[in-house]
Design a protein around this motif. Sequence first.
Motif, PDB file in Angstrom:
ATOM      1  N   ARG A  30      -7.317  96.605  36.954  1.00  0.00           N
ATOM      2  CA  ARG A  30      -6.946  96.163  35.733  1.00  0.00           C
ATOM      3  C   ARG A  30      -6.965  97.657  35.083  1.00  0.00           C
ATOM      4  NH1 ARG A  30      -3.786  94.618  34.928  1.00  0.00           N
ATOM      5  NH2 ARG A  30      -3.988  94.061  33.027  1.00  0.00           N
ATOM      6  N   VAL A  34     -14.160  93.162  38.826  1.00  0.00           N
ATOM      7  CA  VAL A  34     -13.056  93.352  38.308  1.00  0.00           C
ATOM      8  C   VAL A  34     -12.546  95.096  37.334  1.00  0.00           C
ATOM      9  CG1 VAL A  34     -11.645  92.938  36.013  1.00  0.00           C
ATOM     10  CG2 VAL A  34     -12.572  91.252  36.712  1.00  0.00           C
ATOM     11  N   ARG A  69     -12.631  97.639  35.590  1.00  0.00           N
ATOM     12  CA  ARG A  69     -11.697  98.176  34.356  1.00  0.00           C
ATOM     13  C   ARG A  69     -11.825  98.966  33.027  1.00  0.00           C
ATOM     14  NH1 ARG A  69     -12.295  93.982  29.443  1.00  0.00           N
ATOM     15  NH2 ARG A  69     -10.631  95.005  28.447  1.00  0.00           N
ATOM     16  N   SER A 113      -7.613  92.358  29.685  1.00  0.00           N
ATOM     17  CA  SER A 113      -8.543  91.404  31.224  1.00  0.00           C
ATOM     18  C   SER A 113      -8.935  90.138  30.187  1.00  0.00           C
ATOM     19  CB  SER A 113      -8.832  92.279  32.085  1.00  0.00           C
ATOM     20  OG  SER A 113      -9.133  91.097  32.847  1.00  0.00           O
ATOM     21  N   GLU A 147     -18.085  93.163  35.902  1.00  0.00           N
ATOM     22  CA  GLU A 147     -16.865  94.569  35.849  1.00  0.00           C
ATOM     23  C   GLU A 147     -17.388  95.482  36.065  1.00  0.00           C
ATOM     24  OE1 GLU A 147     -14.642  94.106  31.241  1.00  0.00           O
ATOM     25  OE2 GLU A 147     -13.604  92.275  32.240  1.00  0.00           O
ATOM     26  N   THR A 165     -17.127  99.373  35.155  1.00  0.00           N
ATOM     27  CA  THR A 165     -16.111 100.142  33.983  1.00  0.00           C
ATOM     28  C   THR A 165     -15.728 101.544  34.179  1.00  0.00           C
ATOM     29  OG1 THR A 165     -18.427 101.378  33.408  1.00  0.00           O
ATOM     30  CG2 THR A 165     -16.882  99.124  32.191  1.00  0.00           C
TER      31      THR A 165
END
Length: 487
Positions: free
Chosen positions: A59, A104, A106, A112, A118, A120
């Motif tokens: 993402r 993820v 991100r 998201s 996550e 970053t």
Amino acid sequence: MAAHVLGRARATPDKVALSVLSATGSEDWTYAEMLAAVRGTATGLYEAGIAPGQIVLMRLGNTVDFPIAYLGALAAGIVPVPTSSQLTERETATMIADLSPAAVLRDPEVASAPGAKEITLEELRAMRALPPAPFDMGNPDRLGYIVYTSGTSGKARAVGHAHRAIWARQMMFDGWYGLTANDRLLHAGAFNWTYTLGTGLMDPWTAGATALIPEPGTDPARLPALLKRSHATIFAAAPGVYRKILKRDGKLDLPDLRHGLTAGEKLSRELHEAWEAATGKGLYEAFGMSECSTFISSSPAHPARGDALGQPQKGRRVAILGTDGPVPQGEEGTIAVHRSDPGLMLGYLNAPEETAARMSGDWFLTGDQGAMAVDGQITYLGRSDDMMNAGGYRVSPIEVETVLATFPGITQVGVAEVEVKADARVIAAFYTAPQPLDEAELKAFAEANLARYKQPRAFIHLTELPTNPNGKLLRRALRAHFPEVTQ
């Protein structure tokens, strides 16, 4: 795959692999810098507790961070899932539930859904300085990456590809691009679009060429100036970008450009002729899909004839199938690719029945219609279902209809791709309700729940939607109602 893509880095470490072009200059990355960033990212992903074979959902925005994270995951044997930054929280929630990703990746500016660990953007950037991880080498048939495509069922489907898919892309070098190590290929798309990721980045790097990407938000009107200033030799874009350029410019002075490439949606003859008249350069089209890399194309060595797309690339096995197998040359059928093609998907993730439904013996059925001439050139004759094409993205009407049906007041809804003017198409929504609904509210609802490329550009109120005798919606009949409302 990552080792293959960056295989030229040791021979040409100081050559510029990537230039991100702005109005005043460029941000340049050498092959050595790109290799170090990718392998450092692989180390960082390991240190974050992600193991080879696990999935990471991407993402990230339209920046160089995207391809570095993508190749970093591949280098570590981790399975990246590139996604459009336009997707909404609702759409990513479905993906997270579907994939159960280990993390993820991100950018906080990109929507998201919660539900997964996550990593970053700041953490990803810090990883680039870490010691390089060795490439995770293994069976080329193992799962390498996943992309999402909208299916006729309306549910976005996860398409699994093997590491070997990168080999198939080499067939495009002569079969479409005419690509050499001396080229400077400018792709007009975003970093986080799979068309850009393949044609604009990985393929030039595999060939040892230089990739040129305009900075985010670049106006198409500026592209001719960037092409000239950057000495681009090949230009790649969706037909809509060529259309915007030609709308604003007459003759284009591009002395270094050898030719243009286009894919994503069907190129019209008028647009093709307009580009060649404005530049004096060729324009070569290709056909592919999420389930298989581009496999039919024209090229500088083999231009398309008439309205044909081109021909199967050397090394590809392509057939035109009817209900009883291959049809005679010149007759219409379904375009199909042999299961042995290295660019063909492993299958739809966790959906063996859907995967099997796309096969007919040894052939993968694309769902697109075509006819093959005696010289092997293939003419595209459209979809065999109601799938739409929005600026190069395939969109399922059912997916859009399912979301819009939840809007208060709508009793029935159908969406279709309509032509608003010559060579320009948009998605339109046709709905029934006791009375016309506020269009601004409809557009705001679509904006909140659908990626931009899935959002209807027009909402048309009808007293009833066209159906067959059994009450089934006739989406193709919706288009007939569009001129009645807009004239």
